[in-house]
Design an enzyme around this catalytic site. Structure first.
Site, PDB file in Angstrom:
ATOM      1  N   VAL A  39      64.266  30.747  49.619  1.00  0.00           N
ATOM      2  CA  VAL A  39      64.832  30.541  50.597  1.00  0.00           C
ATOM      3  C   VAL A  39      63.533  30.042  51.366  1.00  0.00           C
ATOM      4  O   VAL A  39      62.066  30.693  51.706  1.00  0.00           O
ATOM      5  CB  VAL A  39      65.125  31.734  51.868  1.00  0.00           C
ATOM      6  CG1 VAL A  39      65.645  30.593  52.559  1.00  0.00           C
ATOM      7  CG2 VAL A  39      66.005  32.254  51.015  1.00  0.00           C
ATOM      8  N   ASP A  65      54.080  40.984  49.146  1.00  0.00           N
ATOM      9  CA  ASP A  65      55.115  41.713  49.881  1.00  0.00           C
ATOM     10  C   ASP A  65      55.291  42.710  48.569  1.00  0.00           C
ATOM     11  O   ASP A  65      54.771  43.197  47.707  1.00  0.00           O
ATOM     12  CB  ASP A  65      56.127  40.946  50.219  1.00  0.00           C
ATOM     13  CG  ASP A  65      56.558  41.034  51.401  1.00  0.00           C
ATOM     14  OD1 ASP A  65      56.515  40.693  52.358  1.00  0.00           O
ATOM     15  OD2 ASP A  65      58.666  41.988  51.158  1.00  0.00           O
ATOM     16  N   ALA A 124      58.830  30.362  55.223  1.00  0.00           N
ATOM     17  CA  ALA A 124      59.314  30.517  53.584  1.00  0.00           C
ATOM     18  C   ALA A 124      59.595  32.594  53.100  1.00  0.00           C
ATOM     19  O   ALA A 124      59.188  33.296  53.804  1.00  0.00           O
ATOM     20  CB  ALA A 124      59.188  29.723  52.662  1.00  0.00           C
ATOM     21  N   LYS A 125      60.470  32.951  51.750  1.00  0.00           N
ATOM     22  CA  LYS A 125      60.115  34.022  51.914  1.00  0.00           C
ATOM     23  C   LYS A 125      60.868  33.820  50.151  1.00  0.00           C
ATOM     24  O   LYS A 125      61.587  33.335  50.215  1.00  0.00           O
ATOM     25  CB  LYS A 125      61.116  35.222  52.489  1.00  0.00           C
ATOM     26  CG  LYS A 125      60.511  36.591  52.428  1.00  0.00           C
ATOM     27  CD  LYS A 125      58.747  36.991  52.859  1.00  0.00           C
ATOM     28  CE  LYS A 125      58.695  38.199  52.717  1.00  0.00           C
ATOM     29  NZ  LYS A 125      57.939  38.660  52.970  1.00  0.00           N
ATOM     30  N   SER A 126      60.346  34.752  49.454  1.00  0.00           N
ATOM     31  CA  SER A 126      60.931  35.376  47.757  1.00  0.00           C
ATOM     32  C   SER A 126      61.262  36.520  47.925  1.00  0.00           C
ATOM     33  O   SER A 126      60.802  37.458  48.442  1.00  0.00           O
ATOM     34  CB  SER A 126      59.972  34.218  46.794  1.00  0.00           C
ATOM     35  OG  SER A 126      59.744  33.174  46.731  1.00  0.00           O
TER      36      SER A 126
END
Ligand code: NAD
Length: 362
Positions: A27, A112, A72-74
């Site tokens: 995202v 992460d 953002a992030k995955s």
């Protein structure tokens, strides 16, 4: 359902690779200030919604930290413990290939949950660009996690908040929830200025000595027994009791949702510094504020990690990273607490307003 607003999310991408069974989400929430920055987590339960919420938090954190990064992030669905090393590598490579056209112009990754510097090495190599991610190994220009960037920022925020509240930090009693990367570095830097840490909790319990615990002995206890509870000359309690600790300052550095509404009346601390992410909901923070307890929100004080990422991204040194944290986090802490007092709003509301304004103005 993911909500869209004036900030985003700009892109919600779901990818699947039939060969490796890699199933992931990226995202990109907002790129007004710069490419979306956010780590890749691998957990069995990760969803697009979770990734979108985390991406939004990154949008606000980067804006507050004055960084030219968006949010953002995955997330990759999977239990890393049940995968072989080769399967995990194949999944990371498949994920990197599937989002390659967006990296690093619109997305810059980082480690992460269940992804480390080695996954970042692989990610950058697959993309073919060292700027694809941060948190890389030192030989690729990475700035190591072990320098304690987030804990350093949490320490500086604590010091600044004490000045604002008129608390003499050297005579204050401090409790730290969690003594991992964030908590132990906050503890180390506090110890170095002579502050007294009287309560420390971790997964296994809480250790307490009203005369103060030793940072060195806490680390020794973790190294030898995997927990802080073997610190000598201390009493051991259940880790839940950290909230009732008779202290002036509570630093959270472990789990989300640590403080619930029914905990508010038990808390004796006058100041809570949110080293961990989302340790309390906004309703809880409002209840704490109404009780006269000041909270330094996570999005203000735990941005040392993303400041370190930015420093790595521009090929800076660890010294540059510490300087940048010193120039950012105390200033923001002061601003948010002062505005909160002046405007009668809780610190998080003020922090969010400032972050939103910084994004929309640019
Ligand atoms: P970590 O895994 O290094 O340490 C976590 C600590 O919490 C350990 O001491 C563990 O024993 C303890 N813990 C787990 N369950 C607990 C419980 N129920 N009660 C008390 N302690 C418990 O993690 P970390 O990197 O230090 O991150 C801690 C928190 O800070 C997380 O919320 C993380 O998302 C957030 N955070 C971390 C960074 C970073 O740079 N590491 C940056 C921003 C936010």
């Amino acid at each position: 359902m993911i909500n869209f607003d004036v900030f985003g999310p700009e892109k919600i991408i779901e990818v699947y690779d039939p060969k490796t069974k890699m199933h992931g989400f990226l995202v990109i929430d907002n790129t007004i200030l710069g490419p979306g920055k956010g780590g890749i987590r691998m957990t069995p339960s990760v969803t697009a919604q979770e990734v979108a919420d985390l991406a939004r938090a990154m949008t606000y954190k980067c804006a507050l930290a004055d960084l030219p990064f968006g949010g953002a992030k995955s997330g990759i669905v999977g239990d890393s413990r049940s995968l072989t090393a080769q399967q995990k590598k194949d999944i990371i490579v498949a994920f990197a290939k599937s989002i390659k056209n967006l990296v690093p112009d619109l997305y810059i990754a980082g480690p992460d949950i269940a992804t480390t510097q080695e996954e970042m090495r692989l990610f950058a190599q697959t993309i073919g660009d060292n700027k694809a991610c941060t948190g890389k190994p030192i030989d690729m220009g990475g700035i190591p996690h072990e320098l304690g960037s987030t804990g350093y920022g949490v320490f500086l925020a604590t010091k600044q908040a004490c000045e604002f509240l008129g608390i003499d930090i050297k005579n204050a009693k401090i409790a730290i929830e969690g003594y991992g990367n964030v908590g132990s570095f906050a503890g180390k830097f506090l110890t170095e200025i002579g502050a007294k840490i009287t309560h420390v909790s971790d997964r296994d319990g809480l250790t307490h000595n009203s005369n103060g615990l030793s940072h060195e002995l806490l680390i020794e206890s973790i190294e030898m027994y995997g927990s802080v509870i073997k610190h000598p000359n201390s009493l051991v309690f259940h880790n839940d009791t950290i909230l009732e600790a008779d202290v002036d300052i509570l630093i959270t550095a472990a789990i989300p949702d640590r403080v619930r509404l029914n905990d508010v009346d038990k808390i004796k601390a006058k100041l809570i510094v949110e080293g961990s992410n989302i340790p309390a909901s906004i309703e809880v923070e409002k209840a704490l504020h109404a009780k006269g307890i000041w909270v330094v929100p996570d999005i203000v004080c735990n941005t040392g990690g993303v400041i370190s990422s930015y420093t790595e991204h521009i090929n800076g040194t660890p010294e540059d990273m510490f300087k940048r944290i010193e120039n950012t986090i105390p200033k923001n802490t002061k601003l948010i607490l002062e505005e909160s007092k002046a405007m009668g709003k809780i610190p998080r509301e003020v922090a969010l307003e400032i972050a939103k304004e910084r994004i929309l103005k640019s």
